[in-house]
Design an enzyme around this catalytic site. Sequence first.
Site, short mmCIF file in Angstrom:
data_model
loop_
_atom_site.label_atom_id
_atom_site.label_comp_id
_atom_site.label_asym_id
_atom_site.label_seq_id
_atom_site.Cartn_x
_atom_site.Cartn_y
_atom_site.Cartn_z
N ASP A 266 0.86 -1.19 0.00
CA ASP A 266 0.00 0.00 0.00
C ASP A 266 0.89 1.24 0.00
O ASP A 266 1.34 1.71 1.05
CB ASP A 266 -0.93 -0.01 1.22
N HIS B 28 0.63 8.00 3.75
CA HIS B 28 1.42 7.38 4.82
C HIS B 28 2.91 7.67 4.73
O HIS B 28 3.69 7.14 5.52
CB HIS B 28 1.18 5.87 4.81
C1 LIG Z 1 -9.01 -3.74 1.70
C2 LIG Z 1 -9.39 -2.23 1.58
C3 LIG Z 1 -8.19 -1.36 1.70
C4 LIG Z 1 -8.54 0.11 1.71
C5 LIG Z 1 -7.23 0.88 1.88
C6 LIG Z 1 -7.45 2.37 1.85
C7 LIG Z 1 -6.14 3.10 1.64
C8 LIG Z 1 -5.33 3.26 2.92
O1 LIG Z 1 -3.98 3.55 2.57
C9 LIG Z 1 -5.96 4.40 3.71
C10 LIG Z 1 -5.71 4.30 5.17
O2 LIG Z 1 -5.14 3.37 5.69
S1 LIG Z 1 -6.33 5.60 6.13
C11 LIG Z 1 -5.84 5.19 7.79
C12 LIG Z 1 -6.85 4.44 8.58
N1 LIG Z 1 -8.13 5.09 8.71
C13 LIG Z 1 -8.29 6.17 9.52
O3 LIG Z 1 -7.37 6.67 10.14
C14 LIG Z 1 -9.70 6.71 9.63
C15 LIG Z 1 -10.06 6.99 11.07
N2 LIG Z 1 -11.44 7.46 11.17
C16 LIG Z 1 -11.77 8.77 11.03
O4 LIG Z 1 -10.91 9.61 10.82
C17 LIG Z 1 -13.22 9.15 11.16
O5 LIG Z 1 -13.91 8.13 11.86
C18 LIG Z 1 -13.95 9.35 9.79
C19 LIG Z 1 -13.25 10.46 8.99
C20 LIG Z 1 -13.97 8.04 9.00
C21 LIG Z 1 -15.40 9.76 10.05
O6 LIG Z 1 -15.41 10.86 10.89
P1 LIG Z 1 -16.56 11.99 10.79
O7 LIG Z 1 -16.60 12.54 9.41
O8 LIG Z 1 -16.33 12.92 11.92
O9 LIG Z 1 -17.86 11.16 10.97
P2 LIG Z 1 -18.77 11.01 12.26
O10 LIG Z 1 -19.48 12.30 12.53
O11 LIG Z 1 -17.98 10.39 13.37
O12 LIG Z 1 -19.85 9.95 11.78
C22 LIG Z 1 -20.72 10.24 10.70
C23 LIG Z 1 -21.34 8.94 10.26
O13 LIG Z 1 -20.33 8.07 9.73
C24 LIG Z 1 -20.25 6.86 10.50
N3 LIG Z 1 -18.83 6.52 10.64
C25 LIG Z 1 -17.87 7.25 11.25
N4 LIG Z 1 -16.68 6.62 11.16
C26 LIG Z 1 -16.92 5.46 10.50
C27 LIG Z 1 -16.09 4.40 10.12
N5 LIG Z 1 -14.78 4.37 10.43
N6 LIG Z 1 -16.63 3.37 9.46
C28 LIG Z 1 -17.97 3.36 9.17
N7 LIG Z 1 -18.81 4.37 9.50
C29 LIG Z 1 -18.28 5.40 10.16
C30 LIG Z 1 -20.90 7.21 11.83
O14 LIG Z 1 -21.40 6.03 12.45
C31 LIG Z 1 -22.01 8.16 11.38
O15 LIG Z 1 -23.01 7.43 10.73
P3 LIG Z 1 -24.43 7.13 11.41
O16 LIG Z 1 -24.91 8.45 11.90
O17 LIG Z 1 -25.26 6.54 10.33
O18 LIG Z 1 -24.11 6.18 12.54
#
Ligand SMILES: CCCCCCC[C@@H](O)CC(=O)SCCNC(=O)CCNC(=O)[C@H](O)C(C)(C)COP(=O)(O)OP(=O)(O)OC[C@H]1O[C@@H](n2cnc3c(N)ncnc32)[C@H](O)[C@@H]1OP(=O)(O)O
Length: 278
Positions: free
Chosen positions: A178, A183
């Site tokens: 990846d 990153h």
């Molecule tokens: C095999 C596949 C490989 C894919 C690889 C992809 C490429 C990689 O290189 C990329 C990475 O590794 S990125 C690093 C890892 N991920 C992260 O660091 C993300 C961490 N999460 C965030 O920042 C926030 O939760 C964020 C930004 C996700 C959401 O935050 P907010 O915008 O503040 O949302 P929030 O108000 O908390 O919630 C709104 C609605 O969204 C739902 N939700 C939040 N986080 C979620 C999540 N992580 N997964 C699923 N749903 C999520 C909430 O539940 C809410 O929805 P609802 O009201 O319906 O419940």
Amino acid sequence: MPLDHGSIGVESPPHERSWTAKDTMLYALGVGAGVRETVFSTEKDQRVLPTFAVLAAQAPGGRRIGDFDPAMLVHAEQGFELHRELPPAGRVRTTSKVTGIYDKGSGALVTSESLAVDPGTGEPVITSRSAVFIRGEGGFGGDRGPRDDWSVPERAPDHKVTYPTTPDQALIYRLSGDYNPLHSDPEFAARAGFDRPILHGLCTYGVTGRALLHAVAGSDPARFGAMSGRFTSPVFPGESLTVSIWVDGPAVLFRTAKDDGTVVIDRGRAAISARPAP
Ligand SMILES: CCCCCCC[C@@H](O)CC(=O)SCCNC(=O)CCNC(=O)[C@H](O)C(C)(C)COP(=O)(O)OP(=O)(O)OC[C@H]1O[C@@H](n2cnc3c(N)ncnc32)[C@H](O)[C@@H]1OP(=O)(O)O
């Protein structure tokens, strides 16, 4: 431009991928299994960390889900089922499909599923389910998606395991495939709103998987049947990760947090089978 809802349910062409013992050793180092876990990080009696399953079951070449700024995409959820222990070197044939595009307001949640089979026999080896969150692509008036009833048990965790990550962790982990500049490239990370590159979600996931493997599966990958969780907050390379684990027979719940208490993987579930009779 809105995401392409026509991509939902369209199966990708089968993709064959093989891996070598060096790939699985490099993966082990990328998720922090070093000198104390040489059964995963060297060729002597080598075994494979169960979370490598997610990489083995990745199938590029599925239908595009639309145009968006790649800096706005983060890994949101990851789960897998391992139908059998993975060998140090192996081969699978994988098909994948987008299973949903949900409107989360601040972003779009795109869910996918992959099935990796033994190319010789067609038997299932890995089922993988993942989701990405594309910030800024919500608000299209779509369904918010299914709800999950996960909650933290009301008792103290049965196990708490803390592992460090190093400042170089993402630079090692990316060599497993990846190369997302989020990153490694400070300029790209700044475009995504981070003051420095963040750790791959799957690296945090792999570190968490090691904690589960050693705390509740007797360090035996053959007992590790499944794992899933939601990435709730970014991790920076160099931060320590503490995995809190609650065990109820074969069902395991977990959560991973940083030193300041911020939860980075929530809604964690794992399935661990009983120790085999001697
Ligand atoms: C095999 C596949 C490989 C894919 C690889 C992809 C490429 C990689 O290189 C990329 C990475 O590794 S990125 C690093 C890892 N991920 C992260 O660091 C993300 C961490 N999460 C965030 O920042 C926030 O939760 C964020 C930004 C996700 C959401 O935050 P907010 O915008 O503040 O949302 P929030 O108000 O908390 O919630 C709104 C609605 O969204 C739902 N939700 C939040 N986080 C979620 C999540 N992580 N997964 C699923 N749903 C999520 C909430 O539940 C809410 O929805 P609802 O009201 O319906 O419940």
